[in-house]
Design a protein around this motif. Structure first.
Motif, PDB file in Angstrom:
ATOM      1  N   GLY A   5      37.984 -54.214  45.195  1.00  0.00           N
ATOM      2  CA  GLY A   5      38.300 -54.450  43.794  1.00  0.00           C
ATOM      3  C   GLY A   5      37.202 -53.972  42.871  1.00  0.00           C
ATOM      4  O   GLY A   5      37.462 -53.319  41.851  1.00  0.00           O
ATOM      5  N   GLU A  57      38.037 -50.792  40.622  1.00  0.00           N
ATOM      6  CA  GLU A  57      38.491 -51.250  39.311  1.00  0.00           C
ATOM      7  C   GLU A  57      37.368 -51.483  38.314  1.00  0.00           C
ATOM      8  O   GLU A  57      37.573 -51.356  37.109  1.00  0.00           O
ATOM      9  CB  GLU A  57      39.297 -52.552  39.486  1.00  0.00           C
ATOM     10  CG  GLU A  57      40.524 -52.395  40.375  1.00  0.00           C
ATOM     11  CD  GLU A  57      41.116 -53.732  40.791  1.00  0.00           C
ATOM     12  OE1 GLU A  57      40.758 -54.744  40.146  1.00  0.00           O
ATOM     13  OE2 GLU A  57      41.908 -53.770  41.750  1.00  0.00           O
ATOM     14  N   LYS A  92      41.836 -53.908  50.950  1.00  0.00           N
ATOM     15  CA  LYS A  92      42.351 -55.272  50.923  1.00  0.00           C
ATOM     16  C   LYS A  92      43.085 -55.538  52.236  1.00  0.00           C
ATOM     17  O   LYS A  92      43.964 -54.789  52.616  1.00  0.00           O
ATOM     18  CB  LYS A  92      43.282 -55.472  49.734  1.00  0.00           C
ATOM     19  CG  LYS A  92      42.554 -55.431  48.396  1.00  0.00           C
ATOM     20  CD  LYS A  92      43.479 -55.670  47.228  1.00  0.00           C
ATOM     21  CE  LYS A  92      42.700 -55.663  45.908  1.00  0.00           C
ATOM     22  NZ  LYS A  92      43.585 -55.865  44.735  1.00  0.00           N
TER      23      LYS A  92
END
Length: 698
Positions: A140, A144, A422
């Motif tokens: 993440g 991101e 993930k």
């Protein structure tokens, strides 16, 4: 304020402005030294890349906090500080706040707060963001957060920068990602790398990765408060007794370092047994408990933390009075780094090394598990597919321990052969080269460092001078005049006989203690202190040289069932010995078996718990079952693991108990399963819960 570099004003920071900020960190009247201002000026006014190699206590954190604030005042974005340990992050955030600098951190202990913190960074509400190197490859964060942050970052700081070089790869492989991060920065973004432990080879390596035009600011590494000594005992098994005898002669509070987790835990128990207020601090200590223990030491509520290298870089107690090593680290560089915790704001601090006969064997063990042979790595790569797999699933397919598997995957990830996504790990399909020359070179460097550590123990010349020269300190020309060799003053090897007997009794006690969890992780539905679950016991640790192999075989087979009479059983007499030695406040009256997703494990634990109840004439209350539909909990992060476990077991079938409850399980790893289940049992029965395991991990 957008933070983009096209909005940065051409403001010339002055030394006066920097000194004003320093007073917020160090107090009224504090003034920057010339070399500190040189570094700040290079970063803020000239936007340079700098490598600062200075001794512990020189004030490296003040340099980057002040530079970060001055850059923010000029319109730059938040500075990114990459720091290796949570202890370092906590201390730095507090220091930043004193100077009016808005600091935040993203780490494994506050994952539930990441979204809010990331939003604050995007809104320009954070001056400094501190992360661990592992965050650079968190899916993440990597995908991101990092791209936007890199585009607007005001400065990048790499603390403990020696970990960038090959010298530090075994410790934190993700430090190697920093080169890619720096390569993607906009022109004119200043970069600061800092360390106190770098010899010429490491300086050249780090400088090469930062860029050929990187400036180097390097100072002397003498620490005038440190009084170094080596104490050789004829029988090194008496070191705990020697320490228990002489701890009163060491001023203030300090750190006692051990080479392994089990050694630290055993030594802490031995010192506690003779009345010393100490606590173990290792890689198995949960983040919240680490913070509590750090504050206890800082506030002099403990005489010492008995620690592994988990308590190292970044722990800041300026008046730390002593550092003792029970067992020598495998490198003078590591040793210098750890003793640098002491005497930063005191006139004197004692530094004592108690070498052990087992030190070389431990060094060899760590060397043997640093990176596997090519065949094992190829087998691991072959087990990876396009479907994400957790380390738990991979552990069943590859002959590597969980910790070692995780370390190898990190190295392969940095090399581009695997990718963390993930849900676990996937193979990339990229060609991967087993760099035998590099691993051989690292092994040779490790051997040379170990030989240098042995030479430090044996030298009859100045010990501080020896360490400084190992770090290529060009200013190291004169003896320190303080160490045992310079002064001729030696610590006596005498040991109090009564103390020695009490220590021996504790170390010979059956089984091992299992430290209780004291605080719930932050950011979840339960908060504060954990009630009702007492410290536990296990027959032994899986990594015990003596007991580990048999316990590992027992847990792998799980076919054990009790033999009658119980005195002729293989395991029950050992369990009885552990229970007999348990110093509980009240004897348990009820036994409960902790249920598992695996029926074979549940049957094994149930048979064990029922047998214990029979031998101990306690009530057997049956199995605490997993709720129907509850999934297997694989999360290793404390917050996520506890959240998944909170409604995992069904306690409604357990009745009341007249006294404490013995909760039996097969293996205690993170400790959260027995803690969550035990807390629910304590609430249900109104009685304290005592966890008992066949084994503990680590």
């Amino acid at each position: 304020m957008s933070g983009a570099w096209d909005t940065v004003v051409d403001m010339q920071a002055t030394r006066g402005m920097a000194n004003e900020l320093l007073t917020g960190i160090a107090g009224p009247g504090a003034q920057l030294r010339d070399d500190q201002w040189t570094a700040i000026d290079a970063l803020v006014n000239h936007r340079r890349r700098m490598l600062v190699v200075q001794r512990t206590g020189w004030g490296k954190s003040a340099v980057y906090f002040i530079a970060a604030k001055l850059l923010r005042d000029a319109g730059a974005g938040a500075s990114l500080i990459i720091s290796p340990l949570l202890a370092l992050m906590r201390n730095q955030v507090v220091a930043a706040e004193r100077a009016g600098i808005r600091a935040a951190t993203l780490n494994s202990a506050n994952m539930t707060e990441w979204e809010d913190i990331q939003a604050q960074v995007a809104a320009g509400e954070v001056d400094v963001l501190l992360i661990s190197p592992e965050r650079l490859n968190n899916p993440g964060f990597r995908d991101e957060v990092l791209p936007a942050l890199a585009a607007t970052v005001g400065m990048v700081v790499v603390d403990e920068a020696h970990c960038i070089s090959d010298w530090g790869h075994d410790f934190r492989p993700d430090y190697r990602r920093i080169r890619d991060l720096l390569a993607g920065l906009r022109e004119g973004v200043p970069v600061l790398a800092t360390t106190a432990t770098a010899n010429d080879r490491v300086v050249a390596d780090v400088q090469a990765q930062l860029g050929e035009y990187t400036g180097v600011l390097r100072g002397g590494l003498d620490r005038e408060s440190l009084h170094l000594a080596v104490v050789r005992l004829a029988d090194t098994t008496t070191r705990p007794a020697w320490l228990a005898t002489h701890l009163a002669e060491l001023e203030g509070a300090g750190i006692i370092y051990c080479l392994t987790v089990s050694a630290a835990e055993d030594l802490a128990e031995a010192l506690e047994a003779v009345g010393w207020n100490v606590a173990a601090y290792t890689g198995r200590t949960e983040a919240g408990e680490r913070e509590r223990l750090e504050h206890a030491l800082i506030n002099n509520e403990l005489k010492a933390l008995v620690a592994t290298s988990a308590l190292g870089m970044g722990f800041d107690k300026p008046d730390l009075g002593f550092v003792v090593h029970v067992g020598a680290p495998g490198s003078p560089v590591s040793y210098y780094q750890q003793i640098g915790r002491a005497g930063r704001a005191t006139e004197r601090a004692d530094v004592i090394l108690l070498p052990g006969s087992e030190d070389s064997e431990i060094w060899e063990y760590f060397a043997s598990v640093s990176f596997p042979d090519e065949a094992t790595v190829r087998h691991l790569l072959g087990a990876l597919t396009d479907e994400p797999q957790s380390t738990m699933k991979l552990e069943a397919q590859v002959d590597l321990s969980r910790s070692r598997l995780d370390q190898v995957l990190k190295v392969l990830d940095v090399d581009g052969a695997v990718r963390r996504v993930k849900g676990g790990w996937v193979g990339t399909g990229e060609d991967w080269h087993y760099d035998a020359d590099r691993y051989s070179g690292l092994a040779q460097a490790r051997t040379a460092e170990q030989e240098a550590m042995l030479a430090y123990e044996d030298t009859d010349s100045c010990r501080m001078l020896f360490l400084r020269r190992q770090l290529d300190d060009a200013t190291a020309t004169e003896p320190c005049g303080r160490c045992d060799n310079c002064t001729g003053r030696r610590w006596t090897t005498g040991i109090d006989a009564t103390v020695a007997q009490r220590v021996a009794d504790r170390l010979a006690a059956p089984g091992v203690r299992v430290t209780q969890r004291r605080q719930w992780p932050t950011g979840i539905s339960v908060r504060g202190r954990i009630h009702g679950v007492e410290p536990g016991r296990a027959l032994g640790r899986l990594n015990d040289i003596a007991r580990g192999p048999a316990l590992t075989a027992l847990l792998a087979d799980r076919s054990w069932r009790p033999t009658h009479p119980w005195q002729q059983d293989v395991w029950l007499p050992r369990i009885v010995a552990v229970l007999s030695d348990w110093d509980w406040d009240a004897r348990p009256t009820t036994v409960v078996a902790l249920g598992s997703h695996d029926p074979a494990t549940t049957d094994f634990v149930a048979a064990l718990a029922e047998a214990i109840a029979g031998v101990g004439r306690m009530a057997y209350a049956g199995v605490l079952p997993v709720r129907p539909g509850a999934g297997e909990v694989t999360a290793q992060n404390s917050a996520y693991r506890v959240t998944a476990l909170l409604n995992h077991w069904d306690v409604t079938g357990i009745g009341s108990s007249e006294g404490p409850v013995l909760l039996v399980t097969d293996l205690i790893d993170t400790g959260w399963s027995v803690t969550v289940a035990g807390s629910a049992l304590a609430e249900r029965t109104g009685q304290p819960v005592l966890p008992l395991a066949v084994a503990s991990r680590g």
